[in-house]
Design a protein around this motif. Structure first.
Motif, PDB file in Angstrom:
ATOM      1  N   ASN A 147       0.803  -1.124  -0.017  1.00  0.00           N
ATOM      2  CA  ASN A 147      -0.044   0.117   0.059  1.00  0.00           C
ATOM      3  C   ASN A 147       0.812   1.122   0.181  1.00  0.00           C
ATOM      4  O   ASN A 147       1.978   1.207   0.498  1.00  0.00           O
ATOM      5  N   GLY A 148       0.260   2.306  -0.514  1.00  0.00           N
ATOM      6  CA  GLY A 148       1.213   3.634  -0.395  1.00  0.00           C
ATOM      7  C   GLY A 148       0.845   4.482  -1.726  1.00  0.00           C
ATOM      8  O   GLY A 148      -0.085   3.981  -2.466  1.00  0.00           O
ATOM      9  N   LYS A 149       1.509   5.539  -1.915  1.00  0.00           N
ATOM     10  CA  LYS A 149       1.385   6.617  -2.973  1.00  0.00           C
ATOM     11  C   LYS A 149       2.291   6.056  -3.875  1.00  0.00           C
ATOM     12  O   LYS A 149       3.485   6.050  -3.986  1.00  0.00           O
ATOM     13  N   TYR A 150       1.893   5.994  -5.428  1.00  0.00           N
ATOM     14  CA  TYR A 150       2.535   5.755  -6.519  1.00  0.00           C
ATOM     15  C   TYR A 150       2.654   6.716  -7.414  1.00  0.00           C
ATOM     16  O   TYR A 150       1.461   7.447  -7.602  1.00  0.00           O
ATOM     17  N   ARG A 151       3.838   6.996  -8.115  1.00  0.00           N
ATOM     18  CA  ARG A 151       3.715   7.807  -9.377  1.00  0.00           C
ATOM     19  C   ARG A 151       4.111   7.358 -10.530  1.00  0.00           C
ATOM     20  O   ARG A 151       5.064   6.450 -10.289  1.00  0.00           O
ATOM     21  N   CYS A 152       3.554   7.565 -11.608  1.00  0.00           N
ATOM     22  CA  CYS A 152       3.580   6.924 -12.746  1.00  0.00           C
ATOM     23  C   CYS A 152       4.157   8.164 -13.653  1.00  0.00           C
ATOM     24  O   CYS A 152       3.596   9.313 -13.813  1.00  0.00           O
ATOM     25  N   THR A 153       5.398   7.874 -14.492  1.00  0.00           N
ATOM     26  CA  THR A 153       5.706   8.794 -15.397  1.00  0.00           C
ATOM     27  C   THR A 153       5.871   8.118 -16.708  1.00  0.00           C
ATOM     28  O   THR A 153       6.471   7.088 -16.800  1.00  0.00           O
ATOM     29  N   VAL A 154       5.179   8.570 -17.884  1.00  0.00           N
ATOM     30  CA  VAL A 154       5.120   7.764 -19.202  1.00  0.00           C
ATOM     31  C   VAL A 154       5.913   8.977 -20.142  1.00  0.00           C
ATOM     32  O   VAL A 154       5.242  10.000 -20.165  1.00  0.00           O
ATOM     33  N   THR A 155       6.974   8.580 -20.899  1.00  0.00           N
ATOM     34  CA  THR A 155       7.455   9.464 -21.679  1.00  0.00           C
ATOM     35  C   THR A 155       7.464   8.691 -23.006  1.00  0.00           C
ATOM     36  O   THR A 155       7.882   7.856 -23.285  1.00  0.00           O
ATOM     37  N   TYR A 156       6.816   9.573 -24.006  1.00  0.00           N
ATOM     38  CA  TYR A 156       6.470   9.143 -25.496  1.00  0.00           C
ATOM     39  C   TYR A 156       7.750  10.042 -26.097  1.00  0.00           C
ATOM     40  O   TYR A 156       7.746  11.302 -26.172  1.00  0.00           O
ATOM     41  N   THR A 157       8.574   9.186 -27.008  1.00  0.00           N
ATOM     42  CA  THR A 157       9.423   9.904 -27.678  1.00  0.00           C
ATOM     43  C   THR A 157       8.828   9.405 -29.350  1.00  0.00           C
ATOM     44  O   THR A 157       9.297   7.985 -29.596  1.00  0.00           O
ATOM     45  N   ILE A 158       8.346  10.246 -29.945  1.00  0.00           N
ATOM     46  CA  ILE A 158       7.937   9.937 -31.213  1.00  0.00           C
ATOM     47  C   ILE A 158       8.808  10.334 -32.416  1.00  0.00           C
ATOM     48  O   ILE A 158       9.278  11.651 -32.391  1.00  0.00           O
ATOM     49  N   PHE A 159       9.217   9.409 -33.081  1.00  0.00           N
ATOM     50  CA  PHE A 159      10.187   9.523 -34.273  1.00  0.00           C
ATOM     51  C   PHE A 159       9.484   9.993 -35.482  1.00  0.00           C
ATOM     52  O   PHE A 159       8.457   9.291 -35.995  1.00  0.00           O
ATOM     53  N   GLY A 160       9.844  10.791 -36.475  1.00  0.00           N
ATOM     54  CA  GLY A 160       9.175  10.829 -37.737  1.00  0.00           C
ATOM     55  C   GLY A 160      10.049  11.794 -38.611  1.00  0.00           C
ATOM     56  O   GLY A 160      11.571  11.884 -38.507  1.00  0.00           O
ATOM     57  N   ALA A 161       9.723  12.270 -39.542  1.00  0.00           N
ATOM     58  CA  ALA A 161      10.374  12.759 -40.850  1.00  0.00           C
ATOM     59  C   ALA A 161      11.356  14.477 -40.128  1.00  0.00           C
ATOM     60  O   ALA A 161      12.297  14.468 -40.694  1.00  0.00           O
ATOM     61  N   GLU A 162      10.706  14.738 -39.201  1.00  0.00           N
ATOM     62  CA  GLU A 162      11.192  16.243 -38.655  1.00  0.00           C
ATOM     63  C   GLU A 162      11.775  15.960 -37.473  1.00  0.00           C
ATOM     64  O   GLU A 162      12.174  14.829 -36.968  1.00  0.00           O
ATOM     65  N   GLU A 163      11.652  16.923 -36.418  1.00  0.00           N
ATOM     66  CA  GLU A 163      12.177  16.934 -35.070  1.00  0.00           C
ATOM     67  C   GLU A 163      11.330  15.757 -34.251  1.00  0.00           C
ATOM     68  O   GLU A 163      10.177  15.793 -34.528  1.00  0.00           O
ATOM     69  N   ASP A 164      12.205  15.063 -33.441  1.00  0.00           N
ATOM     70  CA  ASP A 164      11.318  14.123 -32.508  1.00  0.00           C
ATOM     71  C   ASP A 164      10.498  14.762 -31.457  1.00  0.00           C
ATOM     72  O   ASP A 164      10.843  15.771 -31.070  1.00  0.00           O
ATOM     73  N   ASP A 165       9.309  14.161 -31.334  1.00  0.00           N
ATOM     74  CA  ASP A 165       8.318  14.773 -30.230  1.00  0.00           C
ATOM     75  C   ASP A 165       8.647  14.063 -28.717  1.00  0.00           C
ATOM     76  O   ASP A 165       8.880  12.972 -29.005  1.00  0.00           O
ATOM     77  N   VAL A 166       8.663  14.540 -27.919  1.00  0.00           N
ATOM     78  CA  VAL A 166       8.706  14.122 -26.498  1.00  0.00           C
ATOM     79  C   VAL A 166       7.632  14.447 -25.729  1.00  0.00           C
ATOM     80  O   VAL A 166       7.500  15.767 -25.615  1.00  0.00           O
ATOM     81  N   ILE A 167       6.725  13.706 -25.248  1.00  0.00           N
ATOM     82  CA  ILE A 167       5.683  14.143 -24.555  1.00  0.00           C
ATOM     83  C   ILE A 167       5.538  13.368 -23.300  1.00  0.00           C
ATOM     84  O   ILE A 167       6.026  12.158 -23.242  1.00  0.00           O
ATOM     85  N   VAL A 168       5.602  13.960 -21.937  1.00  0.00           N
ATOM     86  CA  VAL A 168       5.580  13.270 -20.756  1.00  0.00           C
ATOM     87  C   VAL A 168       4.326  13.360 -20.148  1.00  0.00           C
ATOM     88  O   VAL A 168       3.502  14.597 -19.935  1.00  0.00           O
ATOM     89  N   PHE A 169       3.934  12.356 -19.506  1.00  0.00           N
ATOM     90  CA  PHE A 169       2.707  12.128 -18.743  1.00  0.00           C
ATOM     91  C   PHE A 169       3.037  12.080 -17.314  1.00  0.00           C
ATOM     92  O   PHE A 169       3.953  10.909 -17.006  1.00  0.00           O
ATOM     93  N   LYS A 170       2.433  12.715 -16.281  1.00  0.00           N
ATOM     94  CA  LYS A 170       2.734  12.218 -14.887  1.00  0.00           C
ATOM     95  C   LYS A 170       1.335  12.126 -14.251  1.00  0.00           C
ATOM     96  O   LYS A 170       0.571  12.939 -14.257  1.00  0.00           O
ATOM     97  N   ASP A 171       1.326  11.165 -13.345  1.00  0.00           N
ATOM     98  CA  ASP A 171       0.178  11.048 -12.507  1.00  0.00           C
ATOM     99  C   ASP A 171       0.608  10.377 -11.031  1.00  0.00           C
ATOM    100  O   ASP A 171       1.555   9.548 -11.316  1.00  0.00           O
ATOM    101  N   GLU A 172      -0.316  10.673  -9.941  1.00  0.00           N
ATOM    102  CA  GLU A 172       0.103  10.115  -8.761  1.00  0.00           C
ATOM    103  C   GLU A 172      -1.543   9.671  -8.221  1.00  0.00           C
ATOM    104  O   GLU A 172      -2.139  10.029  -8.237  1.00  0.00           O
ATOM    105  N   LYS A 173      -1.398   8.015  -7.896  1.00  0.00           N
ATOM    106  CA  LYS A 173      -2.421   7.544  -7.125  1.00  0.00           C
ATOM    107  C   LYS A 173      -1.974   6.691  -5.774  1.00  0.00           C
ATOM    108  O   LYS A 173      -0.951   6.387  -5.848  1.00  0.00           O
ATOM    109  N   THR A 174      -3.047   6.633  -4.882  1.00  0.00           N
ATOM    110  CA  THR A 174      -2.537   5.748  -3.677  1.00  0.00           C
ATOM    111  C   THR A 174      -3.372   4.716  -4.050  1.00  0.00           C
ATOM    112  O   THR A 174      -4.465   4.188  -4.347  1.00  0.00           O
ATOM    113  N   TYR A 175      -2.505   3.361  -3.797  1.00  0.00           N
ATOM    114  CA  TYR A 175      -2.965   1.940  -3.446  1.00  0.00           C
ATOM    115  C   TYR A 175      -3.470   1.614  -2.099  1.00  0.00           C
ATOM    116  O   TYR A 175      -2.364   1.699  -1.237  1.00  0.00           O
ATOM    117  N   GLN A 176      -4.491   1.166  -2.041  1.00  0.00           N
ATOM    118  CA  GLN A 176      -4.971   0.738  -0.478  1.00  0.00           C
ATOM    119  C   GLN A 176      -5.309  -0.750  -0.643  1.00  0.00           C
ATOM    120  O   GLN A 176      -5.992  -1.166  -1.655  1.00  0.00           O
TER     121      GLN A 176
END
Length: 134
Positions: free
Chosen positions: A105-134
């Motif tokens: 049990n406790g507080k958890y933090r999730c970070t998901v980082t997308y690095t999307i490759f393509g014809a031009e500059e790479d996209d870097v998109i970050v998601f962050k969230d925190e949830k408590t598991y009981q």
């Protein structure tokens, strides 16, 4: 009339300041390869952390790297890494759901980082969230 011009000037200056401040953060307003990302973090009734990831790209989108990191809050301000994984995705669109067993049990933090490759500059998109598991 003089006060009206002053208020217009102050409002315009405040608006421009807010606009430039928003653009200098970690998120990109304009992405060259990514139309949309969607990420969800939560817990199942069975005691697993569930991370759902998806991205939708343009025709120029080639591949992507998706980095998932889950941390558990330790003592005070410290976080301990529980999961740290990379996934490769191919193509313009990708969608998947990942499950990770959680035992404490406790507080958890999730970070998901997308690095999307393509014809031009790479996209870097970050998601962050925190949830408590009981």
């Amino acid at each position: 009339m003089k006060h009206k011009k002053l208020w217009i000037f102050l409002f315009t200056a405040l608006f421009l300041f807010a606009l430039t401040s928003c653009g200098s953060g970690r998120s990109k307003i304009y992405n060259t390869n990514t139309l949309q990302t969607s990420t969800e973090f939560g817990f199942t009734d069975g005691g697993d952390a569930r991370v759902t990831v998806s991205y939708f790209g343009y025709e120029s989108t080639e591949d992507a790297n998706i980095h998932i990191k889950i941390e558990k809050q330790g003592f005070f301000i410290f976080w301990n890494t529980v999961i740290d994984q990379d996934f490769e995705a191919n193509g313009q669109n990708y969608q998947n759901e990942f499950f990770y067993p959680i035992t404490d049990n406790g507080k958890y933090r999730c970070t998901v980082t997308y690095t999307i490759f393509g014809a031009e500059e790479d996209d870097v998109i970050v998601f962050k969230d925190e949830k408590t598991y009981q």
